[in-house]
Write a protein that holds these residues in place. Sequence first.
Motif, mmCIF file in Angstrom:
data_model
loop_
_atom_site.group_PDB
_atom_site.id
_atom_site.type_symbol
_atom_site.label_atom_id
_atom_site.label_comp_id
_atom_site.label_asym_id
_atom_site.label_seq_id
_atom_site.Cartn_x
_atom_site.Cartn_y
_atom_site.Cartn_z
ATOM 1 N N GLY B 110 -20.528 -29.071 -26.417
ATOM 2 C CA GLY B 110 -20.667 -27.650 -26.712
ATOM 3 C C GLY B 110 -20.070 -26.749 -25.655
ATOM 4 N N THR B 111 -19.802 -25.507 -26.072
ATOM 5 C CA THR B 111 -19.369 -24.445 -25.159
ATOM 6 C C THR B 111 -20.422 -23.353 -25.216
ATOM 7 N N ARG B 112 -20.995 -23.062 -24.056
ATOM 8 C CA ARG B 112 -21.997 -22.005 -23.994
ATOM 9 C C ARG B 112 -21.290 -20.681 -23.726
ATOM 10 N N LEU B 113 -21.336 -19.779 -24.707
ATOM 11 C CA LEU B 113 -20.688 -18.475 -24.587
ATOM 12 C C LEU B 113 -21.731 -17.400 -24.314
ATOM 13 N N THR B 114 -21.464 -16.616 -23.280
ATOM 14 C CA THR B 114 -22.301 -15.458 -22.987
ATOM 15 C C THR B 114 -21.430 -14.218 -23.087
ATOM 16 N N VAL B 115 -21.833 -13.283 -23.949
ATOM 17 C CA VAL B 115 -21.105 -12.025 -24.117
ATOM 18 C C VAL B 115 -21.948 -10.920 -23.489
ATOM 19 N N THR B 116 -21.350 -10.213 -22.520
ATOM 20 C CA THR B 116 -22.106 -9.173 -21.806
ATOM 21 C C THR B 116 -21.617 -7.773 -22.184
#
Lengths: 111, 116
Positions: B110-116
């Motif tokens: 998986g790729t953990r994406l965080t959008v701020t």
Amino acid sequence: GQQVMQIPQYQHVQEGEDFTTYCNSSTTLSNIQWYKQRPGGHPVFLIQLVKSGEVKKQKRLTFQFGEAKKNSSLHITATQTTDVGTYFCAGKDVSNYKIIFGKGTRLHILP
Amino acid sequence: EAGVAQSPRYKIIEKRQSVAFWCNPISGHATLYWYQQILGQGPKLLIQFQNNGVVDDSQLPKDRFSAERLKGVDSTLKIQPAKLEDSAVYLCASSFLAGTTFGEQYFGPGTRLTVT
């Protein structure tokens, strides 16, 4: 729309106790799969059930597919700390072939 | 055998930026899936490929998400522009079988994406 409900959402059991999670679909499924996801990990395939009323066993784990192919269950006998994780069911709707996962049951083992 | 490879493992971007994820399935697996898993929920299928054709993309937000599998092997998933609600783990999976049932799926890390 199609829904796959899993109950319970969370379960805390004492080590050595049994555990069961249930998966209920609003539509008929062609087959159902069960996955286990450890904290911080990715889903890992456990088993697939295809036939109506099918029961399969893997050591302490027993999987069942309902007669109507709309529900399934996973039963763990004498839980161990290694059983900790979230258990997901996933099914394919026979009417539109869409794959849908349940929200999972998170199992926590108390030592 | 080698498992499903994904990169990057983590990504932090600001909203309205774009991002791309890459997946290399297990060799010989015809079917490739992209899932979005929001914290505390089950994986949600975004798109399913069989070889290089799309089988199901009904839950892919096509105004911002796109995916391709040009040579029937590896695949990329793109988000442009990203929104805060896109923060999730993006899982790639592959399976040998396809058709009316679906085969055992092997998931990548998986790729953990965080959008701020």
